[in-house]
Design a protein around this motif. Structure first.
Motif, PDB file in Angstrom:
ATOM      1  N   PRO A 355       0.819  -1.237   0.000  1.00 24.30           N
ATOM      2  CA  PRO A 355       0.000   0.000   0.000  1.00 24.30           C
ATOM      3  C   PRO A 355       0.840   1.268   0.000  1.00 24.30           C
ATOM      4  N   PHE A 356       1.995   1.229   0.660  1.00 30.59           N
ATOM      5  CA  PHE A 356       2.837   2.431   0.675  1.00 30.59           C
ATOM      6  C   PHE A 356       3.381   2.729  -0.712  1.00 30.59           C
ATOM      7  N   PHE A 357       3.803   1.707  -1.454  1.00 29.29           N
ATOM      8  CA  PHE A 357       4.365   1.937  -2.785  1.00 29.29           C
ATOM      9  C   PHE A 357       3.312   2.428  -3.759  1.00 29.29           C
ATOM     10  N   LEU A 358       2.047   2.139  -3.484  1.00 25.27           N
ATOM     11  CA  LEU A 358       0.988   2.660  -4.348  1.00 25.27           C
ATOM     12  C   LEU A 358       0.787   4.154  -4.145  1.00 25.27           C
ATOM     13  N   SER A 359       0.863   4.617  -2.905  1.00 27.91           N
ATOM     14  CA  SER A 359       0.582   6.024  -2.595  1.00 27.91           C
ATOM     15  C   SER A 359       1.828   6.816  -2.216  1.00 27.91           C
ATOM     16  N   GLU A 360       2.869   6.096  -1.700  1.00 23.59           N
ATOM     17  CA  GLU A 360       4.085   6.720  -1.172  1.00 23.59           C
ATOM     18  C   GLU A 360       3.747   7.736  -0.082  1.00 23.59           C
ATOM     19  N   SER A 361       2.720   7.427   0.676  1.00 18.24           N
ATOM     20  CA  SER A 361       2.315   8.269   1.800  1.00 18.24           C
ATOM     21  C   SER A 361       2.723   7.587   3.101  1.00 18.24           C
ATOM     22  N   PRO A 362       3.358   8.302   4.021  1.00 22.94           N
ATOM     23  CA  PRO A 362       3.786   7.674   5.279  1.00 22.94           C
ATOM     24  C   PRO A 362       2.637   7.070   6.068  1.00 22.94           C
ATOM     25  N   GLU A 363       1.400   7.553   5.859  1.00 19.98           N
ATOM     26  CA  GLU A 363       0.269   6.985   6.585  1.00 19.98           C
ATOM     27  C   GLU A 363       0.010   5.530   6.218  1.00 19.98           C
ATOM     28  N   ASP A 364       0.484   5.109   5.039  1.00 20.02           N
ATOM     29  CA  ASP A 364       0.237   3.740   4.579  1.00 20.02           C
ATOM     30  C   ASP A 364       1.354   2.781   4.967  1.00 20.02           C
ATOM     31  N   LEU A 365       2.343   3.254   5.698  1.00 10.68           N
ATOM     32  CA  LEU A 365       3.386   2.357   6.175  1.00 10.68           C
ATOM     33  C   LEU A 365       2.822   1.429   7.246  1.00 10.68           C
ATOM     34  N   LEU A 366       3.128   0.157   7.122  1.00 10.53           N
ATOM     35  CA  LEU A 366       2.664  -0.840   8.081  1.00 10.53           C
ATOM     36  C   LEU A 366       3.800  -1.236   9.004  1.00 10.53           C
ATOM     37  N   PRO A 367       3.487  -1.657  10.224  1.00 12.50           N
ATOM     38  CA  PRO A 367       4.558  -2.104  11.130  1.00 12.50           C
ATOM     39  C   PRO A 367       5.322  -3.276  10.518  1.00 12.50           C
ATOM     40  N   LEU A 368       6.626  -3.151  10.498  1.00 11.30           N
ATOM     41  CA  LEU A 368       7.482  -4.179   9.900  1.00 11.30           C
ATOM     42  C   LEU A 368       8.805  -4.201  10.637  1.00 11.30           C
ATOM     43  N   THR A 369       9.304  -5.378  10.926  1.00 11.48           N
ATOM     44  CA  THR A 369      10.565  -5.537  11.635  1.00 11.48           C
ATOM     45  C   THR A 369      11.525  -6.370  10.802  1.00 11.48           C
ATOM     46  N   LYS A 409       9.073   1.625  12.801  1.00 10.64           N
ATOM     47  CA  LYS A 409       7.731   1.476  13.363  1.00 10.64           C
ATOM     48  C   LYS A 409       7.386   2.628  14.292  1.00 10.64           C
ATOM     49  N   ALA A 410       8.339   3.014  15.144  1.00  9.64           N
ATOM     50  CA  ALA A 410       8.074   4.110  16.079  1.00  9.64           C
ATOM     51  C   ALA A 410       7.833   5.414  15.335  1.00  9.64           C
ATOM     52  N   LEU A 411       8.607   5.638  14.277  1.00  7.31           N
ATOM     53  CA  LEU A 411       8.426   6.859  13.499  1.00  7.31           C
ATOM     54  C   LEU A 411       7.060   6.878  12.835  1.00  7.31           C
ATOM     55  N   SER A 412       6.625   5.726  12.295  1.00  6.75           N
ATOM     56  CA  SER A 412       5.332   5.652  11.657  1.00  6.75           C
ATOM     57  C   SER A 412       4.219   5.859  12.681  1.00  6.75           C
ATOM     58  N   ALA A 413       4.332   5.255  13.861  1.00  5.96           N
ATOM     59  CA  ALA A 413       3.320   5.432  14.899  1.00  5.96           C
ATOM     60  C   ALA A 413       3.251   6.885  15.354  1.00  5.96           C
ATOM     61  N   LYS A 414       4.409   7.521  15.450  1.00  2.53           N
ATOM     62  CA  LYS A 414       4.450   8.927  15.827  1.00  2.53           C
ATOM     63  C   LYS A 414       3.719   9.777  14.798  1.00  2.53           C
ATOM     64  N   HIS A 415       3.929   9.461  13.526  1.00  2.92           N
ATOM     65  CA  HIS A 415       3.233  10.207  12.482  1.00  2.92           C
ATOM     66  C   HIS A 415       1.728   9.931  12.539  1.00  2.92           C
ATOM     67  N   MET A 416       1.352   8.711  12.874  1.00  6.14           N
ATOM     68  CA  MET A 416      -0.070   8.381  12.959  1.00  6.14           C
ATOM     69  C   MET A 416      -0.749   9.137  14.097  1.00  6.14           C
ATOM     70  N   VAL A 417      -0.034   9.403  15.188  1.00 11.14           N
ATOM     71  CA  VAL A 417      -0.606  10.219  16.267  1.00 11.14           C
ATOM     72  C   VAL A 417      -0.991  11.594  15.738  1.00 11.14           C
ATOM     73  N   LYS A 418      -0.100  12.175  14.936  1.00 12.41           N
ATOM     74  CA  LYS A 418      -0.386  13.491  14.358  1.00 12.41           C
ATOM     75  C   LYS A 418      -1.592  13.433  13.429  1.00 12.41           C
ATOM     76  N   VAL A 419      -1.687  12.369  12.616  1.00  7.72           N
ATOM     77  CA  VAL A 419      -2.810  12.228  11.691  1.00  7.72           C
ATOM     78  C   VAL A 419      -4.127  12.062  12.445  1.00  7.72           C
ATOM     79  N   ILE A 420      -4.124  11.264  13.510  1.00 11.25           N
ATOM     80  CA  ILE A 420      -5.347  11.044  14.288  1.00 11.25           C
ATOM     81  C   ILE A 420      -5.831  12.339  14.922  1.00 11.25           C
TER      82      ILE A 420
END
Length: 470
Positions: A355-369, A409-420
């Motif tokens: 999903p991220f490669f389709l939109s290249e939006s940080p909101e579509d990043l999924l948790p990945l380790t 993952k932490a960076l993506s979650a931090k960005h999701m807090v801002k989006v919410i």
């Protein structure tokens, strides 16, 4: 009496091929280029294979449109037309082919250029060679990286004379240049501010006499030693932090260059994600200039000749050729293993973060380790860690990001807090616990205290304060 005994034991022994593969895998693009060049210089059985690369873009000829065009008859006829012309005169100057466009680009304005431009006005001509030696040993941060006794010996002058010239260099712009350590750098800047009329008595005293306490943040101890209130020490430390700069050389730029401070060194992607005509994605592991090598055909033919006629060569010659070929083949296998692992890691990231490669939006990043990537590829986690260290991937839009970007993952979650928070109901803002619950529903295991930390880092007010302000 000596007794001899035999015993069997199992002992793990590192495979040289595995050691080499791990070392190559851990290298960045620049380090790999240097390693390949060094190996090609040390091993005569390994040679550069540059004949299949375009001289302009350094891409394989089958991927370069210009190289493909050059193979056609129309291009050859056009080249002949350019050289002869229908009217008998030439449209093409052969000397133009020897012009390197890179050589026409202006050179960057360096700190050394800035200092050499100033120094001639304040020193004698007899000391110009000493000043030039000192300036050449000043790094990009503005620090002197040579010993004064070494400079005196190289310039065949006394140490006192070198110190006198160094004081002249230290008086140049930017203030603090030519210092030998951060403490001297800050003192030079404070001296310049004092000459401009600023009151720097307390900051200068702190830097000069209480350096260890300053770097340890012992403000109370400094206040007692100086017999001043702690508030005065805190104001002086704030002055040091805001008015002084530990790397004065990095601020040098010509007056006409308005964006030099924004320039950052570019990075070369190791992998590119491209989209074909059908809209599907594909992974390409990029070849960089200087890394395209092969086993020397002449050395292979020599080894085959040695096998056919071994008596014509000595044992040492056969052993040398065999070791060189084995070393070259092992290096080539290591390069192929590195390329194959980068391709597999990139393909797995593409599948997991589709999903991220389709939109290249940080909101579509999924948790990945990295451990998940390792389990999917059936390799050790350390292998994946080496594979993504200092590696970059080019997105379909052309943007280049680090491989570790997809594991943030932490960076993506931090960005999701801002989006919410941005999309919440202004009349009823979410509490930290509610934001945590929303993140957990999206796949982010983030506790309420972590949400609080992210919110404070993003300068977002609490739910009660957001409700009052709105």
């Amino acid at each position: 009496m000596l007794l001899q005994t035999q015993e069997q034991r199992l002992q793990a022994k590192a495979d040289p091929q595995m050691i080499l593969a791990n070392a190559l895998l851990n290298m960045s693009c620049l380090e790999l280029t240097q390693a390949v060049q060094q190996e090609a210089a040390d091993n005569p059985a390994l040679e550069h294979d540059d004949e299949d690369l375009c001289s302009g873009c350094q891409a394989p000829q089958e991927q370069c449109a210009v190289c493909v065009l050059k193979r056609t008859d129309g291009y050859r006829n056009f080249q002949e037309y350019r050289c002869t012309g229908d009217e008998g005169y030439s449209f093409h100057d052969p000397e133009d082919d020897d012009i390197d466009p890179v050589s026409l680009a202006p050179e960057g304005y360096t700190l050394q250029d800035h200092l050499n431009w100033q120094i001639g006005a304040i020193i004698d001509e007899a000391d110009a060679a000493i000043a030039e030696y000192l300036i050449c040993n000043i790094d990009d941060g503005g620090y002197l990286r040579c010993d004064l006794s070494e400079a005196a010996e190289a310039c065949h002058v006394s140490l006192d004379r070198v110190e006198r010239v160094l004081h002249a260099v230290q008086s140049l712009d930017p203030p603090g240049v030519g210092a030998r350590d951060p403490r001297e750098c800050l003192l030079l800047q404070l001296a310049a501010l004092r000459q401009d009329g600023a009151d720097v008595a307390l900051p200068e005293c702190i830097v000069r006499d209480h350096w260890s306490e300053l770097i340890a943040h012992r403000y109370g101890q400094m206040a007692r030693s100086l017999s001043v209130p702690t508030e005065c020490v805190e104001r002086a430390v704030h002055f040091i932090r805001t008015r002084l700069f530990p790397y004065p050389g990095s601020r040098v730029r010509p007056s006409w260059c308005k964006t030099a401070h924004k320039n950052t060194p570019g990075v070369k992607p190791d992998v590119a994600i491209v989209r074909d005509k059908n809209g599907s994605f594909a992974v390409q592991v990029l070849e960089h200039e200087g890394t395209n090598v092969r086993v020397s055909p002449s050395y292979v033919r020599l080894w085959q000749e040695m096998q056919r006629n071994p008596r014509a060569y000595s044992e040492a010659e056969r052993r040398t050729v065999m070791e060189s070929l084995s070393r070259a083949q092992m290096f080539m296998r290591g390069m192929e293993q590195r390329k194959e692992l980068l391709r597999k890691v990139a393909e797995t990231i593409l599948e997991e973060q589709y999903p991220f490669f389709l939109s290249e939006s940080p909101e579509d990043l999924l948790p990945l380790t990295q451990s998940k990537i390792a389990s999917l590829l059936h390799v050790h986690e350390s292998t994946v860690s080496r594979g993504v260290a200092d590696k970059y991937i080019q997105l379909p839009s052309g943007q280049v990001v680090s491989f570790r970007f997809f594991f943030g993952k932490a960076l993506s979650a931090k960005h999701m807090v801002k989006v919410i928070v941005e999309n919440e109901d202004p009349a009823c803002p979410y509490s930290d616990q509610q934001i945590s619950d929303i993140l957990k529903s999206l796949g982010y295991e983030v506790a309420r205290r972590t949400v609080l930390k992210y919110r404070e880092e993003l300068n977002i007010l609490s739910s009660r304060q957001r409700c009052v302000l709105r």
